[in-house]
Scaffold this motif. Structure first.
Motif, PDB file in Angstrom:
ATOM      1  N   TYR A 103       0.826  -1.209   0.000  1.00  0.00           N
ATOM      2  CA  TYR A 103       0.000   0.000   0.000  1.00  0.00           C
ATOM      3  C   TYR A 103       0.866   1.268   0.000  1.00  0.00           C
ATOM      4  O   TYR A 103       0.623   2.211  -0.754  1.00  0.00           O
ATOM      5  CB  TYR A 103      -0.888   0.034   1.245  1.00  0.00           C
ATOM      6  CG  TYR A 103      -2.037  -0.946   1.233  1.00  0.00           C
ATOM      7  CD1 TYR A 103      -2.452  -1.570   0.062  1.00  0.00           C
ATOM      8  CD2 TYR A 103      -2.735  -1.240   2.401  1.00  0.00           C
ATOM      9  CE1 TYR A 103      -3.516  -2.457   0.064  1.00  0.00           C
ATOM     10  CE2 TYR A 103      -3.805  -2.118   2.405  1.00  0.00           C
ATOM     11  CZ  TYR A 103      -4.192  -2.726   1.231  1.00  0.00           C
ATOM     12  OH  TYR A 103      -5.247  -3.586   1.241  1.00  0.00           O
ATOM     13  N   ALA A 104       1.858   1.271   0.875  1.00  0.00           N
ATOM     14  CA  ALA A 104       2.692   2.468   1.017  1.00  0.00           C
ATOM     15  C   ALA A 104       3.458   2.736  -0.282  1.00  0.00           C
ATOM     16  O   ALA A 104       3.495   3.872  -0.775  1.00  0.00           O
ATOM     17  CB  ALA A 104       3.657   2.295   2.182  1.00  0.00           C
TER      18      ALA A 104
ATOM     19  N   ILE B 217      -1.285   3.374   6.948  1.00  0.00           N
ATOM     20  CA  ILE B 217      -0.494   4.431   6.321  1.00  0.00           C
ATOM     21  C   ILE B 217      -1.301   5.716   6.427  1.00  0.00           C
ATOM     22  O   ILE B 217      -2.496   5.743   6.161  1.00  0.00           O
ATOM     23  CB  ILE B 217      -0.134   4.134   4.851  1.00  0.00           C
ATOM     24  CG1 ILE B 217      -1.362   3.694   4.054  1.00  0.00           C
ATOM     25  CG2 ILE B 217       0.958   3.077   4.751  1.00  0.00           C
ATOM     26  CD1 ILE B 217      -1.092   3.550   2.563  1.00  0.00           C
ATOM     27  N   GLU B 218      -0.634   6.776   6.851  1.00  0.00           N
ATOM     28  CA  GLU B 218      -1.294   8.058   7.078  1.00  0.00           C
ATOM     29  C   GLU B 218      -0.675   9.111   6.166  1.00  0.00           C
ATOM     30  O   GLU B 218       0.548   9.261   6.112  1.00  0.00           O
ATOM     31  CB  GLU B 218      -1.117   8.484   8.537  1.00  0.00           C
ATOM     32  CG  GLU B 218      -1.666   7.499   9.554  1.00  0.00           C
ATOM     33  CD  GLU B 218      -3.190   7.563   9.722  1.00  0.00           C
ATOM     34  OE1 GLU B 218      -3.750   8.676   9.583  1.00  0.00           O
ATOM     35  OE2 GLU B 218      -3.814   6.510   9.993  1.00  0.00           O
ATOM     36  N   ALA B 219      -1.530   9.802   5.449  1.00  0.00           N
ATOM     37  CA  ALA B 219      -1.052  10.847   4.543  1.00  0.00           C
ATOM     38  C   ALA B 219      -1.532  12.202   5.047  1.00  0.00           C
ATOM     39  O   ALA B 219      -2.505  12.290   5.789  1.00  0.00           O
ATOM     40  CB  ALA B 219      -1.588  10.590   3.136  1.00  0.00           C
TER      41      ALA B 219
ATOM     42  N   SER C 112      -5.087   6.092   4.888  1.00  0.00           N
ATOM     43  CA  SER C 112      -5.186   5.781   3.460  1.00  0.00           C
ATOM     44  C   SER C 112      -5.178   4.298   3.137  1.00  0.00           C
ATOM     45  O   SER C 112      -5.396   3.904   1.992  1.00  0.00           O
ATOM     46  CB  SER C 112      -4.046   6.476   2.719  1.00  0.00           C
ATOM     47  OG  SER C 112      -4.081   7.866   2.978  1.00  0.00           O
ATOM     48  N   GLY C 113      -4.924   3.465   4.134  1.00  0.00           N
ATOM     49  CA  GLY C 113      -4.936   2.022   3.919  1.00  0.00           C
ATOM     50  C   GLY C 113      -4.597   1.365   5.239  1.00  0.00           C
ATOM     51  O   GLY C 113      -3.809   1.921   6.020  1.00  0.00           O
TER      52      GLY C 113
ATOM     53  N   MET D  60      -8.072  -1.148   0.910  1.00  0.00           N
ATOM     54  CA  MET D  60      -7.948   0.224   0.387  1.00  0.00           C
ATOM     55  C   MET D  60      -9.232   0.549  -0.355  1.00  0.00           C
ATOM     56  O   MET D  60      -9.851  -0.329  -0.938  1.00  0.00           O
ATOM     57  CB  MET D  60      -6.770   0.322  -0.571  1.00  0.00           C
ATOM     58  CG  MET D  60      -5.478   0.717   0.089  1.00  0.00           C
ATOM     59  SD  MET D  60      -4.346   1.307  -1.188  1.00  0.00           S
ATOM     60  CE  MET D  60      -3.100   2.061  -0.174  1.00  0.00           C
ATOM     61  N   THR D  61      -9.578   1.828  -0.379  1.00  0.00           N
ATOM     62  CA  THR D  61     -10.897   2.205  -0.888  1.00  0.00           C
ATOM     63  C   THR D  61     -10.841   3.383  -1.860  1.00  0.00           C
ATOM     64  O   THR D  61      -9.790   3.972  -2.091  1.00  0.00           O
ATOM     65  CB  THR D  61     -11.825   2.629   0.276  1.00  0.00           C
ATOM     66  OG1 THR D  61     -11.485   3.965   0.667  1.00  0.00           O
ATOM     67  CG2 THR D  61     -11.658   1.725   1.485  1.00  0.00           C
TER      68      THR D  61
END
Lengths: 479, 479
Positions: free
Chosen positions: B186-187, B218-220, B230-231, B265-266
């Motif tokens: 994901y990242a 994971i943070e954005a 984000s996932g 994830m979406t």
């Protein structure tokens, strides 16, 4: 080899009990599993991978004709479903209703979409204003729900996967053109990719889609002589547009209603593949749709160099087809049975002697023919072989289909054929629904379609009532 | 040019009202439309095409790690949802319930899946018997429903599209490995494809998934300084396996519980793309995810040869990137505004003078830089330019993110930063949920994650209670 035998024996033979054979293949080839949700199935990797290939290829063909993909909500408010009278009558009895959101009762029931005409209309009403906004040629890939009483894997389940195209056009002619165009996309796809011949034609009034002016269909013949409706394309005229108020301003600044179509294909196609091509050893997949096209099976894989060569061969042919290596610790015989059950078009047998001789044995799933191929010719020969299999599978399916089309000139002939000869029956029809009803009641046979291409005048009168008749109809028992 | 101005003016500026700017972009770039179903949105072609690219690229990365796709039912019987205590508590308050099938009340309520752990467990229980059946690394692409009260396009809606991976393993170590592996997939995807830097870390007990032993995230950071999860990837240990009785026989013939993970994830990612890269002219798409990478816009297209050359150029560059020609009858200025609003990475301006000089002007969407390119060098230069844009967009997003990370050593600093400086706050935490609760209550700030990579010891004591602390936490206001 006792184990290998067991695997094969576990399938009922087609001739003995076709329905049981079908269920056995679906389970043993690990295409589906049943779930705790009555009437809903689980698509396992081997089944879903076929659907992915269908999606990929159909989507490509759609986009070539200008289709764009979208995604609309899963739910339809009851008031929206009710806007088009025929449509709601057709679908309301078989939908699932959501009545609670969290802990609260909803102010209005929502049905889980059985099809999305009403949602698309609501959407089109918002985004279509001018002739410049037309045409809209949208499609979505999703699942739909129909609360069927009797279900069968792929053929009829309470939830199934499909695509639904929904289009809006400025003129009736353009809508008609798109309806036919998509039916042809479907037919070509079935014939070229699934190796499954189809009859293209129009549904009678009785059999058409709820709310449509005309429904076109492709009908395929299964191995047991029953018909399967494999894809449909509907012309709605401007009926939905009037019910939903979808209007645009034309070039002369006048308000006009749009003309609409919809068209769909479903996971039912996987059932068709099974029933058109399968045999007593299991599934037989046409190469173009097979998730694995060639399975490399090493013989005496414990011997020095066998597994390494098998890996190398698999890697090499992986560049020209979808190849896989079975290096599990099962016996080769067991692996052969599995590969056959799963319908993988070609297996590559590779033992120490083959390797010493610089060759391998390719075995066709469809004919069981064994072909020696030099290892260094595999990349050239294998794609040719797969193409040959694809061609032969279509030819065999077509020969089988054509050998099961019967002409009936009167009701006596019709009755005899319906009772004794599985297949399509061609017969003239007056156009009166009473005759369709009687035929269904007497013989469990329905009108499949009025064919586009081979409209012959095989008699002057309706096969049922004897009145003058001008339409040739394909009839059959159907899934 | 009055018209062109209108299009641009219609967007609120980011600085003025970020939330309104977001809504404007989502609508004006035609990514979504609202529907008659409250809280559910319509993904229009421009929005869905981004999702298709996300799917395509993620699916490829999944399959490289051995993931197989499946499809499980949309519905979960109430009794199945209730099998794992924490899980049902987390989800039951926000699910939609089906209570009627056709005209009949159902004997048991079915919820529309909010996530499918329970269905996968039920499935795995049936198909896992021996260690030979492990691991199972399955994924499905589908929509899920959560009956949210407040909704926003992409960020929070009652139905959204996602993928959910569900795996079963023989050992706890293997499950942990898979949990981390998928977080890294994901990242990497976010950074390499969406040009969006992320912080990888673990959620606190308070913020972890209902039923999980550990949740990784994971943070954005969005342009406005708010965080977006984000996932996520969850390690369930064998908790679900015990609740559902998923056991296998190991090599020593002993019964063991499996260890499980899930990860998702979406379509929320589309919201992230908008809020990380967008500007006051609209969407800015990273080239690797953009459905159209280069839009060819002819100038004075009515002049002899312009349209023909534009078509030829578009066809040529279509071989090296996703290109489109805008040959509509709108003015060039209008077309520029549209291309900018839609975030297309490059536009190729091509007028009679350019053609005479054998060149064109490429305009970058991200920097607005104009670059002259000789027509016969387009195939070589354009892919390089797109790669440069991709790289620059990541670098800018990272610089912006890094400039908005603040360290807080005590509660006073923490409070000031939370009130005055948008971004991530790094601060030590004692591990007590009471401190998390207080921080959320006081400042509307939540713990985003305990980072894997930059665990620094920036202070000896918890930023909230002053007790000894060993964990560095990223905090922030979040979507």
């Amino acid at each position: 080899m006792a184990k290998d035998k067991k695997l094969v024996e576990a399938i009922t033979s087609m001739e003995e009990d076709f329905a049981q054979w079908y269920t056995d293949v679906v389970r043993k080839a690990e295409l589906i599993d049943y779930s705790s949700v009555k009437g809903c199935m689980i698509l396992r990797p081997a089944g879903y991978a076929i659907w992915e290939n269908i999606q990929h290829e159909l989507d490509r063909r759609f986009k070539e004709t200008g289709v764009e993909n979208v995604y609309l909500p899963l739910f339809i408010p009851e008031s929206l479903l009710e806007k088009e009278k025929d449509h709601v009558e057709g679908f309301a009895p078989e939908v699932a209703w959501v009545t609670y959101g969290g802990l609260n009762q909803l102010p209005e029931r929502l049905c889980v979409r059985p099809t999305s005409e009403t949602l698309f209309c609501d959407f089109y009403k918002n985004i279509i204003q001018s002739y410049r906004d037309l045409p809209k040629v949208y499609n979505q890939w999703c699942s739909v729900v129909r609360w069927e009483k009797e279900t069968r894997p792929f053929l009829r389940s309470r939830e199934f996967l499909w695509q639904e195209g929904h289009t809006a056009h400025a003129t009736a002619e353009e809508a008609e053109q798109r309806t036919v165009q998509m039916l042809n996309v479907y037919a070509d796809f079935c014939e070229e990719v699934l190796a499954m011949p189809v009859v293209r034609g129009q549904k009678t009034e009785k059999e058409k889609f709820a709310g449509a002016e005309a429904t076109y269909t492709i009908e395929a013949l299964m191995h047991d002589g029953k018909a399967l409706q494999s894809g449909t394309s509907h012309n709605f005229g401007n009926g939905f547009a009037k019910a939903f108020g979808i209007q645009y301003t034309d070039k002369d600044n006048k308000l006009q209603y749009v003309y609409q179509t919809s068209w769909g294909m479903t996971t039912r196609l996987i059932g068709a593949i099974i029933m058109v091509h399968g045999d007593d050893s299991g599934l037989v997949l046409p190469p173009r749709i097979a998730p694995v096209q060639a399975m490399v099976i090493p013989i005496q894989q414990q011997k020095d160099g066998v597994l390494d060569t098998a890996k190398e061969v698999c890697e090499r042919i992986g560049k020209v087809c979808r190849a896989k290596l079975d290096d599990s610790d099962k016996s080769p015989g067991w692996k052969f049975s599995e590969q056959e059950m799963r319908g993988i078009p070609v297996r590559i047998e590779l033992g120490p002697k083959d390797i010493a001789a610089g060759k391998c044995v390719a075995v066709r799933r469809d004919t069981r023919e064994k072909i020696e191929i030099a290892l260094d010719e595999l990349e050239a020969k294998l794609p040719e072989l797969l193409e040959q299999i694809q061609k032969d599978m279509f030819a065999r399916a077509k020969a089988h289909r054509d050998a099961h089309i019967w002409d009936a000139h009167n009701y006596e002939e019709f009755t005899t054929i319906a009772n004794e000869k599985p297949g399509f029956i061609r017969a003239m029809w007056c156009g009166d629904q009473a005759c369709e009803d009687k035929i269904k009641e007497d013989l469990a046979v329905t009108s499949r379609c009025m064919p586009f291409n081979d409209q012959e005048h095989i008699s002057d009168v309706c096969v049922c009532c004897g009145k003058p008749a001008h339409k040739l109809v394909y009839w059959g028992k159907a899934y």
